[in-house]
Design an enzyme around this catalytic site. Structure first.
Site, mmCIF file in Angstrom:
data_model
loop_
_atom_site.group_PDB
_atom_site.id
_atom_site.type_symbol
_atom_site.label_atom_id
_atom_site.label_comp_id
_atom_site.label_asym_id
_atom_site.label_seq_id
_atom_site.Cartn_x
_atom_site.Cartn_y
_atom_site.Cartn_z
ATOM 1 N N GLU A 38 10.088 4.336 7.739
ATOM 2 C CA GLU A 38 9.607 2.949 7.676
ATOM 3 C C GLU A 38 9.879 2.174 8.967
ATOM 4 O O GLU A 38 9.002 1.480 9.477
ATOM 5 C CB GLU A 38 10.191 2.227 6.464
ATOM 6 C CG GLU A 38 9.756 2.820 5.112
ATOM 7 C CD GLU A 38 8.243 2.890 4.934
ATOM 8 O OE1 GLU A 38 7.490 2.297 5.738
ATOM 9 O OE2 GLU A 38 7.808 3.573 3.981
ATOM 10 N N HIS A 67 -0.586 0.794 9.483
ATOM 11 C CA HIS A 67 0.737 1.277 9.071
ATOM 12 C C HIS A 67 0.613 2.523 8.192
ATOM 13 O O HIS A 67 1.270 3.540 8.451
ATOM 14 C CB HIS A 67 1.460 0.145 8.329
ATOM 15 C CG HIS A 67 2.818 0.502 7.811
ATOM 16 N ND1 HIS A 67 3.976 0.177 8.487
ATOM 17 C CD2 HIS A 67 3.214 1.159 6.694
ATOM 18 C CE1 HIS A 67 5.021 0.618 7.797
ATOM 19 N NE2 HIS A 67 4.585 1.217 6.705
ATOM 20 N N GLU A 68 -0.212 2.455 7.179
ATOM 21 C CA GLU A 68 -0.333 3.615 6.277
ATOM 22 C C GLU A 68 -0.920 4.809 7.017
ATOM 23 O O GLU A 68 -0.516 5.946 6.800
ATOM 24 C CB GLU A 68 -1.174 3.280 5.040
ATOM 25 C CG GLU A 68 -0.737 2.051 4.249
ATOM 26 C CD GLU A 68 0.747 1.990 3.919
ATOM 27 O OE1 GLU A 68 1.377 3.053 3.744
ATOM 28 O OE2 GLU A 68 1.291 0.866 3.843
ATOM 29 N N ALA A 89 0.845 -1.182 0.000
ATOM 30 C CA ALA A 89 0.000 0.000 0.000
ATOM 31 C C ALA A 89 0.883 1.235 0.000
ATOM 32 O O ALA A 89 2.102 1.128 0.136
ATOM 33 C CB ALA A 89 -0.889 0.015 1.239
ATOM 34 N N MET A 90 0.240 2.399 -0.149
ATOM 35 C CA MET A 90 1.012 3.643 -0.203
ATOM 36 C C MET A 90 0.304 4.753 0.556
ATOM 37 O O MET A 90 -0.889 4.991 0.376
ATOM 38 C CB MET A 90 1.216 4.029 -1.686
ATOM 39 C CG MET A 90 2.004 5.297 -1.884
ATOM 40 S SD MET A 90 3.700 5.144 -1.247
ATOM 41 C CE MET A 90 3.984 6.826 -0.708
ATOM 42 N N GLU A 91 1.090 5.433 1.384
ATOM 43 C CA GLU A 91 0.558 6.394 2.353
ATOM 44 C C GLU A 91 0.340 7.805 1.823
ATOM 45 O O GLU A 91 0.369 8.765 2.602
ATOM 46 C CB GLU A 91 1.532 6.466 3.537
ATOM 47 C CG GLU A 91 2.903 7.140 3.234
ATOM 48 C CD GLU A 91 4.034 6.182 2.894
ATOM 49 O OE1 GLU A 91 3.736 5.054 2.440
ATOM 50 O OE2 GLU A 91 5.207 6.560 3.076
HETATM 51 N N1 B3K Z 1 5.916 3.643 1.540
HETATM 52 C C1 B3K Z 1 5.346 2.574 0.765
HETATM 53 C C2 B3K Z 1 6.353 1.769 0.007
HETATM 54 C C3 B3K Z 1 6.745 2.378 -1.269
HETATM 55 C C4 B3K Z 1 7.671 1.472 -2.050
HETATM 56 C C5 B3K Z 1 8.186 2.147 -3.257
HETATM 57 N N2 B3K Z 1 9.014 1.264 -4.038
HETATM 58 C C6 B3K Z 1 4.523 1.653 1.596
HETATM 59 C C7 B3K Z 1 4.804 1.649 3.040
HETATM 60 O O1 B3K Z 1 5.860 1.299 3.507
HETATM 61 O O2 B3K Z 1 3.946 2.047 3.773
HETATM 62 ZN ZN ZN Z 2 5.669 2.229 5.343
#
Ligand code: B3K
Ligand code: ZN
Length: 873
Positions: free
Chosen positions: A321, A298-299, A263-265
């Site tokens: 992270e 997490h997000e 997923a992406m935040e």
């Molecule tokens: N921040 C994103 C991960 C992005 C990966 C890019 N290659 C998800 C996360 O760690 O929440």
């Molecule tokens: Zn993350």
């Protein structure tokens, strides 16, 4: 491709205050107009006067400064970006570019997923949308207008709040979004499509109402409830535990079916792999429900650790992270079982991160260089990074740690900072000196602790001698001693806790855990006041990411397994016993199964008061992959035989107890996702697996019945896996009926693919190869590729490492086919090759040949090149 180094970091020469974007969306050709307010950065050393902007795969159609179109002599375009010669100190830049989302198979930047358009910008993909200073230390305010065909794309989303909507005369409509918070470009997002909205609300601690909006494709409307509940829990928890409130009026989550990661935040608009959103009891397993809860959390937690405070550069990735993983782990511990959560996280860390740390791609939590940043979203940066935060919280203690995070949020809100800034807050809030602790961020490799205990009956003392050593890793031959928090307890012969009383201290502390601090290569701790030899409980709660070599006997471990109050140590004692037994069976097939080991198992199964989930964890044998890492040279077949043999023996010798567990843990009533119910299912299905492996007829009958009648996917998959493992007509029939039942549910069909790749059947590879040609297989869907190819290479140790090299050839064929389509995914699949030096000479030669075959390919992506070349180095 050239590596980028941390030591070369320079502040940006220009800053961007405001960004105005206008998208005319069309899968075939999207027009992107941008207006950037740029000014020279007063904090940067003077440069040459030219401006560099990142940009890749863009067709530039218009370029103007302060309204004046530039002549071709005033700029230069190359494949990586745009140079503007001699620009003013402050100006507005206008660009127009064209991009082709439907051809974007790499899923980086703006791409098409089914009928949707969506984005993925982290880490360096905003440059595939428009020309920009695409680096996390450039924070800007964005206004984004999306224009698209209203019938095809009725929903148009971007970050922040919607401030204007219009219907255009040509069947198109437009929505304008404004994000009040300055953000780096990697947090930009947009989504367009025919999405169904599931809405909820949340009132923050200070009384503001937030609208929670989950967007899914219409047929998935009935699978969103769990994700929304998880979100509300996470929002409340972050207020209570970290004092963090949400800051926008909307929190949007969109589920898409093509996504390279979990997923992406993106600020206010998370985009999720639908695997981590959609769940219904009959389509998703307990593990899926669990994954959804923790990734949603997490997000969400990234909103403060990542978005409000972001990274200065990508070497600092673990700043957001590691800290956010620590936060999601704590959340899951608080809403579920702390011991079970810790055990699962440690198991994952030891299996994946320890292997990474011991292999050719070992890197520090803060890497010093990289070729492709996408390759550094690793277990080391995420999970070891979380352990480093956890250790700091242990060293500071809960109250001071909370002061320290408060300080971090207050001091750095709105900034792009470094790991050093974080550690400084830990120091400033506590007054502690963490200079030696910082080495954890710089030094790769897993430290090893060699611990010897000695009891002296004459003086009533127990001495622990602890030596630490970190093995060399690529480019880091010499390691320095680390600051390691070592939590220990001492158990008396009756199983009770003794005070951990250091000689020289006037008074004994209260009995219980004590945190020792290691800082020297070798240290001695003398404990006093012990009238009998204690059994030490070492590394309680896994207080540091280290490997421990101690001198405990099997009898000590059985004792700890029965008496330790620390759930993690109880589990760890059991795991070590399993491990030693399996390794002994590898060496000698006739090695007897000790009676006291069986008795401990039997006793545990009979203890009706014990936490079911914890019991299931204790009675689960370590995986073949993990056990392989514990051998000097991995004996693939020997391990598989020994593992099977032990499962089978346990199934036979504990048949009565296992059947009793199976019967008494039957599912009654509707599915609930709650720790107690999940634990019951886990224990029941574990019991079933022992029985089936033992070839027990009643076990098999239960398994068939469970497959036919279970209403929840956890029980269905547990039974299906066992049937497939048994093979034969029954397996085929079960697979067919499962497939027929679930066509039309891609996430369930992923399970159908992966269950066929997972088991060490003689025909596994042939089956996987055939499935590549199945009409439902597509190299364009990462979930499908991971389900089939990834599962085979990562979990089917026996078949992937077939002695004729067929598994290796297959994987490399797949990687080479995928690389031009999706390099990030192709590089992810190469992961199992990182362990190549751990195998026998024959397998090493075969893997080397395959890695060389990769490097011989022309036009390889930098992602795959980096992994393959570093693996061989
Ligand atoms: N921040 C994103 C991960 C992005 C990966 C890019 N290659 C998800 C996360 O760690 O929440
Ligand atoms: Zn993350």
């Amino acid at each position: 491709p050239q590596p980028i180094h941390l030591k070369d970091y320079r502040p940006p020469e220009f800053l961007i205050d405001r960004v105005e974007l206008r998208f005319e969306l069309d899968p075939e050709c999207t027009h992107v107009e941008s207006r950037l307010d740029l000014r020279r950065n007063p904090a940067a050393p003077p440069g040459g006067g030219d401006l560099w902007l990142d940009g890749e795969e863009l067709r530039l159609t218009h370029l103007a400064i302060d309204g004046r179109v530039l002549a071709s002599t005033e700029y230069r375009v190359d494949p990586r970006g745009l140079t503007l010669y001699q620009v003013p100190d402050r100006f507005t830049l206008e660009t127009q570019v064209e991009i082709e989302p439907s051809l974007n198979t790499a899923l980086k930047g703006l791409y098409q997923s089914g009928d949707l358009l969506c984005t993925q910008c982290e880490a360096e993909n905003f440059r595939r949308i428009t020309y920009f200073l695409d680096r996390p230390d450039v924070l800007a305010r964005y206004t984004t207008t999306l224009i698209a065909d209203q019938a095809r794309f009725p929903v148009l989303l971007s970050n922040g709040n919607p401030i204007a909507r219009a219907e255009l005369t040509d069947g198109r409509h437009s929505v304008t979004w404004e994000d009040p918070f300055p953000k780096p470009s990697y947090l930009f997002a947009l989504v367009a499509g025919d999405l169904s909205l599931i809405e909820d609300r949340f009132v923050t601690a200070s009384g503001r109402e937030v609208r929670l909006q989950l967007f899914v494709e219409p047929h998935n409307r009935d699978k969103g409830e769990h994700a929304l509940n998880a979100l509300k829990k996470a929002m409340r928890w972050d207020e209570e535990r970290f004092g963090r409130e949400y800051d926008l009026d909307f929190y949007m989550i969109v589920a898409v079916s093509h996504f390279n990661m979990g997923a992406m935040e993106n600020k206010g608009l998370n985009i999720f792999n639908d695997k981590f959103v959609l769940a219904r009891p009959d389509t998703a397993t307990d593990a899926d429900f669990d994954g959804i809860e923790s990734i949603i959390a997490h997000e969400y937690f990234h909103n403060w650790t990542g978005n409000r405070i972001t990274c200065r550069d990508w070497f600092q990735l673990s700043l957001k992270e590691g800290l956010t993983v620590y936060r999601d782990q704590e959340f899951s511990s608080d809403v579920g079982s702390r011991a079970v959560k810790r055990i699962r996280d440690v198991r994952a860390l030891r299996t994946h991160q320890f292997a990474e740390d011991a292999g050719p791609l070992a890197h520090p939590v803060r890497p010093e260089s990289y070729i492709e940043i996408d390759n550094f979203y690793t277990a080391t940066v995420y999970d070891k990074g979380a352990e480093l935060v956890r250790m700091q919280s242990a060293l500071l203690g809960p109250t001071t740690f909370r002061h320290a995070t408060d300080l971090y949020f207050a001091r750095h809100d709105g900034q792009a900072v470094t790991i050093e800034d974080f550690v400084r807050c830990m120091e400033d809030a506590s007054g502690r000196d963490l200079s030696q602790f910082r080495r954890w961020y710089e030094q790769a490799g897993t430290p090893e602790l060699f611990i010897r205990g000695h009891y002296d009956a004459a003086t009533w003392t127990y001495t622990l001698n602890v030596r630490q050593e970190t093995p060399p890793t690529p480019n880091q031959p010499i390691k320095r001693p680390l600051h390691i928090p070592l939590a220990i307890g001492l158990l008396g012969p009756d199983g009770r806790e003794s005070p951990v009383w250091l000689a020289g201290e006037p008074e004994p502390p209260a009995p219980g855990t004590r945190l020792l601090e290691l800082t020297e290569p070798e240290q001695q701790f003398v404990f006093t006041g012990l009238s009998e030899r204690p059994v030490p409980s070492i590394l309680r709660g896994f207080s540091a990411p280290v490997r421990v070599h101690d001198d405990l006997s099997d009898a000590d471990r059985l004792f700890l397994m029965a008496h330790d109050r620390d759930g993690f140590c109880r589990w760890d004692a059991a795991q070590t016993l399993h491990e030693r037994l399996i390794l002994a069976l590898v060496a000698d097939e006739t090695h007897p199964i000790p009676e006291d080991y069986l008795a401990a198992f039997r006793h545990a199964l009979g203890d009706t008061t014990a936490d079911r989930a914890l019991l299931a964890e204790m009675l689960t044998l370590p995986s073949e992959t993990y056990l392989g890492d514990r051998m000097a040279v991995i004996d693939v077949e020997g391990l598989h035989r020994a593992h099977r043999h032990l499962m089978c023996e346990l199934g036979c010798r504990l048949r009565t107890e296992l059947l009793a567990i199976y019967d008494s843990h039957a599912e009654t009533g509707p599915y609930v996702f709650a720790p107690e119910a999940v634990g019951r299912r886990a224990l029941k299905n574990l019991a079933l697996s022992y029985l089936v492996y033992a070839g027990d007829e009643s076990g098999l009958a239960c398994c068939r019945a469970q497959f036919e009648t279970a209403h929840n996917m956890t029980d269905v998959m547990a039974a299906l896996g066992l049937l497939v493992d048994q093979g034969g007509d029954e397996a085929e029939a079960a697979l067919q009926s499962f497939y027929r039942r679930w066509t039309g549910e891609p996430l369930v069909i992923d399970k159908w693919f992966s269950v066929q790749a997972k088991f060490a059947r003689p025909d596994a590879l042939e089956r996987v190869k055939a499935l590549i040609h199945h009409p439902d297989y597509s190299p364009h869907n990462p979930n499908r590729v991971r389900a089939l190819v990834g599962t085979f290479a990562k979990t089917n140790q026996v078949c992937f490492h077939a002695v004729d090299g067929s598994g290796y050839r297959f994987l490399v064929d797949q990687v080479l086919e995928l690389d031009p389509i999706n390099p990030v995914l192709a590089a992810q699949l190469l992961k199992p090759f990182e362990r190549w030096r751990r195998f026998d000479a024959g397998r090493q030669a075969l893997m080397r040949t395959e890695l060389e075959r990769i490097l011989g390919r022309e036009g390889l992506s930098s992602d795959v090149f980096e992994v393959a070349s570093k693996a061989l180095a």
